[in-house]
Motif scaffolding. Structure first.
Motif, PDB file in Angstrom:
ATOM      1  N   ALA A   8       0.830  -1.202   0.000  1.00  0.00           N
ATOM      2  CA  ALA A   8       0.000   0.000   0.000  1.00  0.00           C
ATOM      3  C   ALA A   8       0.869   1.259   0.000  1.00  0.00           C
ATOM      4  O   ALA A   8       2.080   1.197   0.219  1.00  0.00           O
ATOM      5  N   SER A   9       0.248   2.390  -0.243  1.00  0.00           N
ATOM      6  CA  SER A   9       0.996   3.645  -0.295  1.00  0.00           C
ATOM      7  C   SER A   9       1.635   3.977   1.052  1.00  0.00           C
ATOM      8  O   SER A   9       2.705   4.583   1.120  1.00  0.00           O
ATOM      9  N   SER A  10       0.994   3.551   2.127  1.00  0.00           N
ATOM     10  CA  SER A  10       1.504   3.838   3.471  1.00  0.00           C
ATOM     11  C   SER A  10       2.517   2.809   3.963  1.00  0.00           C
ATOM     12  O   SER A  10       3.136   2.985   5.011  1.00  0.00           O
ATOM     13  N   GLY A  11       2.672   1.711   3.203  1.00  0.00           N
ATOM     14  CA  GLY A  11       3.560   0.635   3.623  1.00  0.00           C
ATOM     15  C   GLY A  11       2.931  -0.711   3.311  1.00  0.00           C
ATOM     16  O   GLY A  11       1.972  -0.815   2.547  1.00  0.00           O
ATOM     17  N   LYS A  67      -2.154 -16.486  18.559  1.00  0.00           N
ATOM     18  CA  LYS A  67      -1.039 -15.562  18.319  1.00  0.00           C
ATOM     19  C   LYS A  67      -0.445 -15.887  16.946  1.00  0.00           C
ATOM     20  O   LYS A  67      -0.341 -17.054  16.568  1.00  0.00           O
ATOM     21  N   ILE A  68      -0.068 -14.841  16.173  1.00  0.00           N
ATOM     22  CA  ILE A  68       0.497 -15.052  14.834  1.00  0.00           C
ATOM     23  C   ILE A  68       1.673 -14.104  14.613  1.00  0.00           C
ATOM     24  O   ILE A  68       1.594 -12.912  14.917  1.00  0.00           O
ATOM     25  N   TYR A  69       2.763 -14.661  14.048  1.00  0.00           N
ATOM     26  CA  TYR A  69       3.925 -13.861  13.666  1.00  0.00           C
ATOM     27  C   TYR A  69       4.183 -14.022  12.173  1.00  0.00           C
ATOM     28  O   TYR A  69       3.995 -15.105  11.611  1.00  0.00           O
ATOM     29  N   LEU A  70       4.657 -12.932  11.544  1.00  0.00           N
ATOM     30  CA  LEU A  70       5.174 -13.003  10.184  1.00  0.00           C
ATOM     31  C   LEU A  70       6.672 -13.234  10.285  1.00  0.00           C
ATOM     32  O   LEU A  70       7.391 -12.457  10.918  1.00  0.00           O
ATOM     33  N   ILE A  71       7.154 -14.314   9.682  1.00  0.00           N
ATOM     34  CA  ILE A  71       8.575 -14.630   9.731  1.00  0.00           C
ATOM     35  C   ILE A  71       9.107 -14.776   8.307  1.00  0.00           C
ATOM     36  O   ILE A  71       8.364 -15.102   7.385  1.00  0.00           O
ATOM     37  N   GLY A  72      10.402 -14.505   8.118  1.00  0.00           N
ATOM     38  CA  GLY A  72      10.983 -14.619   6.791  1.00  0.00           C
ATOM     39  C   GLY A  72      12.461 -14.309   6.800  1.00  0.00           C
ATOM     40  O   GLY A  72      13.067 -14.091   7.867  1.00  0.00           O
ATOM     41  N   ASN A  73      13.069 -14.262   5.619  1.00  0.00           N
ATOM     42  CA  ASN A  73      14.503 -13.974   5.557  1.00  0.00           C
ATOM     43  C   ASN A  73      14.811 -12.527   5.936  1.00  0.00           C
ATOM     44  O   ASN A  73      15.952 -12.180   6.224  1.00  0.00           O
ATOM     45  N   PHE A  74      13.796 -11.679   5.954  1.00  0.00           N
ATOM     46  CA  PHE A  74      13.967 -10.277   6.337  1.00  0.00           C
ATOM     47  C   PHE A  74      14.127 -10.098   7.845  1.00  0.00           C
ATOM     48  O   PHE A  74      14.575  -9.055   8.310  1.00  0.00           O
ATOM     49  N   ASN A  75      13.732 -11.101   8.626  1.00  0.00           N
ATOM     50  CA  ASN A  75      13.924 -11.029  10.086  1.00  0.00           C
ATOM     51  C   ASN A  75      14.559 -12.308  10.621  1.00  0.00           C
ATOM     52  O   ASN A  75      14.368 -12.668  11.785  1.00  0.00           O
ATOM     53  N   ASN A  76      15.335 -12.971   9.726  1.00  0.00           N
ATOM     54  CA  ASN A  76      16.046 -14.203  10.095  1.00  0.00           C
ATOM     55  C   ASN A  76      15.108 -15.287  10.622  1.00  0.00           C
ATOM     56  O   ASN A  76      15.508 -16.109  11.431  1.00  0.00           O
ATOM     57  N   GLU A  85       8.529  -8.964  17.950  1.00  0.00           N
ATOM     58  CA  GLU A  85       7.325  -8.246  18.368  1.00  0.00           C
ATOM     59  C   GLU A  85       6.772  -7.360  17.259  1.00  0.00           C
ATOM     60  O   GLU A  85       5.554  -7.273  17.063  1.00  0.00           O
ATOM     61  N   GLU A  86       7.680  -6.699  16.501  1.00  0.00           N
ATOM     62  CA  GLU A  86       7.206  -5.785  15.453  1.00  0.00           C
ATOM     63  C   GLU A  86       6.572  -6.528  14.277  1.00  0.00           C
ATOM     64  O   GLU A  86       5.950  -5.908  13.403  1.00  0.00           O
ATOM     65  N   PHE A  87       6.722  -7.852  14.240  1.00  0.00           N
ATOM     66  CA  PHE A  87       6.119  -8.652  13.178  1.00  0.00           C
ATOM     67  C   PHE A  87       4.953  -9.499  13.695  1.00  0.00           C
ATOM     68  O   PHE A  87       4.510 -10.428  13.019  1.00  0.00           O
ATOM     69  N   GLN A  88       4.457  -9.166  14.873  1.00  0.00           N
ATOM     70  CA  GLN A  88       3.315  -9.890  15.432  1.00  0.00           C
ATOM     71  C   GLN A  88       2.014  -9.272  14.933  1.00  0.00           C
ATOM     72  O   GLN A  88       1.824  -8.052  14.989  1.00  0.00           O
ATOM     73  N   LEU A  89       1.125 -10.106  14.427  1.00  0.00           N
ATOM     74  CA  LEU A  89      -0.155  -9.623  13.919  1.00  0.00           C
ATOM     75  C   LEU A  89      -1.090  -9.275  15.069  1.00  0.00           C
ATOM     76  O   LEU A  89      -1.017  -9.881  16.151  1.00  0.00           O
ATOM     77  N   HIS A 142       0.829  -4.129   9.962  1.00  0.00           N
ATOM     78  CA  HIS A 142       1.310  -3.025   9.135  1.00  0.00           C
ATOM     79  C   HIS A 142       2.817  -2.927   9.299  1.00  0.00           C
ATOM     80  O   HIS A 142       3.340  -2.980  10.416  1.00  0.00           O
ATOM     81  N   LEU A 143       3.534  -2.761   8.172  1.00  0.00           N
ATOM     82  CA  LEU A 143       4.993  -2.673   8.193  1.00  0.00           C
ATOM     83  C   LEU A 143       5.452  -1.504   7.333  1.00  0.00           C
ATOM     84  O   LEU A 143       4.817  -1.168   6.322  1.00  0.00           O
ATOM     85  N   PRO A 144       6.573  -0.882   7.701  1.00  0.00           N
ATOM     86  CA  PRO A 144       7.132   0.207   6.885  1.00  0.00           C
ATOM     87  C   PRO A 144       7.532  -0.289   5.498  1.00  0.00           C
ATOM     88  O   PRO A 144       7.797  -1.473   5.295  1.00  0.00           O
ATOM     89  N   LYS A 145       7.626   0.629   4.543  1.00  0.00           N
ATOM     90  CA  LYS A 145       7.936   0.310   3.155  1.00  0.00           C
ATOM     91  C   LYS A 145       9.249  -0.444   2.993  1.00  0.00           C
ATOM     92  O   LYS A 145       9.383  -1.315   2.144  1.00  0.00           O
ATOM     93  N   ASP A 146      10.252  -0.065   3.781  1.00  0.00           N
ATOM     94  CA  ASP A 146      11.581  -0.643   3.601  1.00  0.00           C
ATOM     95  C   ASP A 146      11.758  -1.989   4.295  1.00  0.00           C
ATOM     96  O   ASP A 146      12.849  -2.552   4.300  1.00  0.00           O
ATOM     97  N   THR A 147      10.679  -2.525   4.871  1.00  0.00           N
ATOM     98  CA  THR A 147      10.782  -3.800   5.599  1.00  0.00           C
ATOM     99  C   THR A 147      10.927  -4.980   4.648  1.00  0.00           C
ATOM    100  O   THR A 147      11.729  -5.890   4.879  1.00  0.00           O
TER     101      THR A 147
END
Length: 682
Positions: free
Chosen positions: A57-60, A72-81, A86-90, A101-106
Motif C-alpha cells: 500500500a501507499s503507506s507501507g 497468536k500469529i507472527y510473520l517470519i521470513g529472511n527479512f527477520n532471520n 514483536e514488530e512482526f506480530q499480527l 502493518h509494516l514500513p515500506k523498507d521492511t
C-alpha cells in the motif's frame, strides 16, 4: 425463477419440480445473505484477495489473514532471520481476522516469508492462505511464500479480448510436460514452442492444467495447496500473464483447469489445519477426508469458505485474464458420497437426498459470479453421473455452466477397442453414443483427454498399435504392417466421427493429435523420479521420415474444416443412413455430408444415399496419401446426384460413392445449374 425451462425441455423432471425450485431458492437465499441483502454485488463480496494476504500500500505493507482458532500469529521470513519478533506480530482485529502493518523498507521483491501460528496446545508454520506466489527451495525442497512486487510488472496488451469459440475447439495442455526435454517445461518455452503449433492447428482455446500451486508434481496439479499462487515450477506470474496475453493475440482463449472440489492434506504448505482446527475450511468428522483421493473436502456451507473460493474465481479472471474455467471433480462435489458407488438407474437417483445442496449452491454462485465479471467467460463441468441441468442457465433451473464434458465418449471408444472385433463395430451404436446428450445442454466431445493417457491406462493409438509402433512408424525402413495401417486408419476415423457430431465443442490433449507414443508417467519414486514419460516428443510429428506426420496433418485439416463453418456445432445434425451389415454410417450438417465405412475388409462401389439434389465435392478424405492412406479415392472427382422418381416429392436424389474399407470422407454440397449442365452436354 423466470421459467422452468429445464423441466419444459425434459418431462421426466416433472416429479422433481419442487426439488429444482428449492435448489434455486436456496441459491437466491445464500446470494442474498452473502451480499448483505443485495447492498453489494456478488463481485464485491468475492474480492477477498484485495483485502487478505500481503499488499504493498501507499503507506507501507499490509498483511491480513483469517485464522479464527489462532491465539497468536507472527510473520517470519529472511527479512527477520525467520525469528518471531514483536514488530512482526499480527494484531487481532476481531474474533477471526488478524492484521499487520509494516514500513515500506521492511520487505523487498523476492523476499521469502511464512506465518508462525499458535493455538491452544499447539503451534506451526504455515504459508498464508491468500499467498499469490509460492516457491520451493531447490536444495531443501521447502516451500515458502514469496514477495512478488517487480519494478516493471507485466502490462497486458490485449485488454478487451473475446475469442471466436463457436465451436469451442480446446487444446488441453500441461505447461511442465509441454517440453521435449526430460525436465519441467516453462511458460516461456510454451509461448515460443507450443502456442504457434496450436494456432497453426486451428484450435481456438487452450485448457491449462496444474496452474494452482501443488507440492507434489506427480499429482498432475490435482492436489492443490496454494489456491491463489500460479505454480512457480513453470516460471513467474509475469511469465504466465505473458502466455495468456500472447494466446489472446493469436485469438486463442485460455481456460484454467480449476480445482475447487478438494484440497491437498498438507498442513505446512496448504490449508490442512491452517489455524490448528480441523474445520476451518473443511468438513468435520467422516466428511473431512475424501475416501479415494486422500485429500480434504471443503465445507461449502460456510460463508467464509464461499468467500475464499469465489474470490479465487474472480482473482484468476481479473489478475491473469483467464477466459474461464474447467471445474474439476464436479461429480465429487454434487454427491455426499462423492459419486463413489453411485449407480444412476433413474432420475430419482439425482434427487434422493444424497446430493450436497451446499456444494450445488456454490457451483451456481460461481457460475453467476464468473459470467457477471465476464459475460463471455467459458465454464465447463467435469461431471460423469449425468446430473440434469448442469449446463442450463440458472434462471431456467440449471447450474449455469456453459458446457459439460461428454465423459461417456472416451469410455465408449476404449470399451469398443478393447472388447469388440472390428467387424462388430455397429454404426448405429456409434451414432447413438456420440449423439446421446441432453438437448438443452452443450457438451464438449472428445476421444481422449489426459485421463486416458495416464500410466495404468493407454492412449487410443497405443491401444490400436501397441508395441509395434516402436518399429513400425518409420518411413525409411518400410515394413508392411496391417496393425500399423489399421491403427492409423481408425485413429483418424474415430476422431472425425467424434469431432463432426459435436453440439458444443471438441477437446484434444496435447500430442494425442499425432498419436504420441506411450503413456504419461510423472516423476515418482516408482520410476526413479524420471521425466522420460512426462514430456511431449514434438519431433515425432515434424519428422517426415515417421508416420506420425500423417495423423498430425489429418488432425490439422479436420480442425480447420470444422472451424471454417460458422457455428458448426449448432448446425442441424441429421442421420442419412446406417447399415449394420455393411458397417456404413452417413449423416449431414447443412451442406456437409459425412460418410464412414467402418468395415475392416469390404469396400463398396456405387454405394448410394438419398441427399438433397446437387453437386458434391470431397473436401476431406481419411484415405488421402497425405494422411497416410492408400489414395484409392480421387478427391478431384465431382459427384452429381441422380434422379429417382420415387423420391421426387421428398426432393431427394441418389449420391453414389466409392467407399474403401476403413475410411471416411466429408463432401460439400456445391451450388450448380443442373439445366445448364444438361444443355452443355447436348
Amino acid at each position: 425463477m423466470e421459467s422452468l425451462e429445464l423441466i419444459k425441455n425434459d418431462a421426466w423432471l416433472n416429479p422433481y419440480q419442487q426439488a429444482i425450485k428449492g435448489r434455486y431458492e436456496y441459491f437466491l437465499q445464500r446470494e442474498k445473505e452473502l451480499t448483505n441483502n443485495h447492498k453489494m454485488t456478488l463481485s464485491n463480496f468475492a474480492s477477498g484477495y484485495l483485502y487478505f494476504g500481503l499488499h504493498n500500500a501507499s503507506s507501507g505493507w499490509v498483511f491480513r489473514e483469517w485464522a479464527p482458532n489462532a491465539t497468536k500469529i507472527y510473520l517470519i521470513g529472511n527479512f527477520n532471520n525467520w525469528q518471531e519478533k514483536e514488530e512482526f506480530q499480527l494484531k487481532r482485529l476481531d474474533n477471526e481476522t488478524w492484521e499487520l502493518h509494516l514500513p515500506k523498507d521492511t520487505l523487498r521483491h523476492k523476499d521469502l516469508y511464512k506465518l508462525k501460528l499458535y493455538w491452544e496446545n499447539g503451534a506451526g508454520e504455515r504459508i498464508p492462505a491468500w499467498a499469490k506466489r509460492v516457491v520451493q527451495d531447490k536444495e531443501t525442497y521447502i516451500f515458502n511464500a514469496q514477495v512478488w512486487e517487480p519494478n516493471n510488472p507485466y502490462q497486458f496488451k490485449n485488454k478487451s479480448f473475446q475469442a471466436k469459440t463457436t465451436p469451442l475447439l480446446i487444446y488441453e495442455c500441461h505447461i511442465g510436460m509441454a517440453t521435449d526435454k526430460e525436465r519441467v517445461g516453462t511458460y516461456q518455452e510454451f509461448i515460443q514452442n507450443v502456442l504457434p503449433r496450436i494456432k497453426t492447428n486451428g484450435y481456438n482455446a487452450i485448457q491449462i492444467m496444474a496452474i494452482q500451486e501443488h507440492p507434489f508434481y506427480g499429482s498432475f496439479g490435482y492436489q492443490v495447496s496454494n489456491f491463489f499462487a500460479a505454480s512457480s515450477r513453470f516460471g513467474t506470474p509475469d511469465d504466465l500473464k505473458e502466455l495468456i496475453d500472447t494466446a489472446h493475440s493469436m485469438n486463442i482463449a485460455v481456460i484454467m483447469d480449476i480445482v475447487h472440489s478438494h484440497a491437498a492434506k498438507n498442513e505446512v504448505e496448504g490449508l490442512g489445519r491452517f489455524d490448528g482446527s480441523y474445520n476451518q475450511y473443511f468438513h468435520q468428522g467422516e466428511r473431512r477426508e475424501h475416501p479415494v483421493w486422500n485429500s480434504l473436502c471443503f465445507d461449502y456451507g460456510r460463508n467464509e469458505v464461499l468467500h475464499f473460493l469465489l474470490s479465487n474465481c474472480k482473482f484468476w479472471l481479473e489478475e491473469y485474464h483467464f477466459d474461464g474455467f474447467r471445474f474439476d471433480g464436479v461429480t465429487s462435489m454434487l454427491y455426499k458420497s462423492h459419486g463413489i458407488g453411485e449407480t444412476i438407474t433413474s432420475y430419482n437417483d439425482y434427487f434422493n437426498l444424497n446430493q450436497d445442496g451446499d456444494a450445488i449452491c456454490y457451483l451456481t454462485l460461481a457460475n453467476r459470479l464468473i459470467h457477471t465479471i465476464n459475460k463471455h467467460a467459458i465454464t465447463i463441468a467435469e461431471e460423469v453421473s449425468g446430473m440434469p441441468g448442469l449446463a442450463v442457465k440458472i434462471n431456467q433451473g440449471g447450474y449455469g455452466f456453459d458446457y459439460r464434458l461428454a465423459m461417456n465418449i472416451p469410455d465408449y471408444w476404449i470399451k469398443l477397442i478393447k472388447e469388440k472385433k472390428d467387424q462388430d463395430w455397429h454404426p448405429l451404436n456409434i451414432w447413438e453414443e456420440l449423439t446421446n446428450r441432453r438437448t438443452d445442454e452443450k457438451t464438449i466431445s472428445y476421444v481422449e483427454s489426459h485421463d486416458q493417457a495416464l500410466v495404468g491406462d493407454k492412449t487410443i493409438i497405443f491401444r490400436l498399435i501397441d508395441a509395434e509402433m516402436y518399429n513400425g512408424m518409420s518411413e525409411i525402413h518400410k515394413v508392411d504392417s496391417l496393425l500399423i495401417d489399421r491403427g492409423i486408419a481408425l485413429h483418424k476415423i474415430i476422431r472425425l466421427v467424434t469431432a463432426s457430431t459435436i453440439c458444443g465443442g471438441y477437446l484434444n490433449f496435447m500430442g494425442n493429435e499425432f498419436g504420441h507414443p506411450e503413456w504419461i508417467d510423472f516423476p515418482r519414486q516408482g520410476n526413479s523420479w524420471s521425466y522420460k514419460y512426462a514430456r511431449r516428443q514434438w519431433h515425432l510429428a515434424d519428422d517426415n521420415n515417421l508416420k506420425y506426420k500423417y495423423l498430425y496433418n489429418f488432425d490439422k485439416d479436420m480442425i480447420l474444416l470444422i472451424n471454417s463453418i460458422e457455428d458448426f456445432q449448432a448446425t442441424p445434425l441429421q442421420k442419412i443412413w446406417d447399415s449394420e451389415g455393411d458397417q456404413v454410417l452417413a449423416f449431414c450438417r447443412n451442406d456437409l455430408v459425412f460418410v464412414f465405412n467402418f468395415n475392416p475388409v469390404q469396400s463398396f462401389t456405387d454405394y448410394g444415399f438419398l441427399v438433397a439434389p446437387c453437386k458434391y465435392q470431397t473436401i476431406l478424405n481419411t484415405d488421402s496419401p497425405q494422411f497416410g492412406g492408400f489414395g484409392l479415392i480421387d478427391d478431384k472427382i465431382e459427384h452429381f446426384t441422380t434422379y429417382d422418381k420415387l423420391y421426387e416429392k421428398e426432393k431427394k436424389e441418389w449420391l453414389k460413392l466409392y467407399l474403401p474399407a476403413r475410411t471416411a470422407m466429408v463432401l460439400k454440397r456445391i451450388k450448380w445449374n443442373k439445366t445448364k449442365l444438361f444443355r452443355s452436354k447436348k
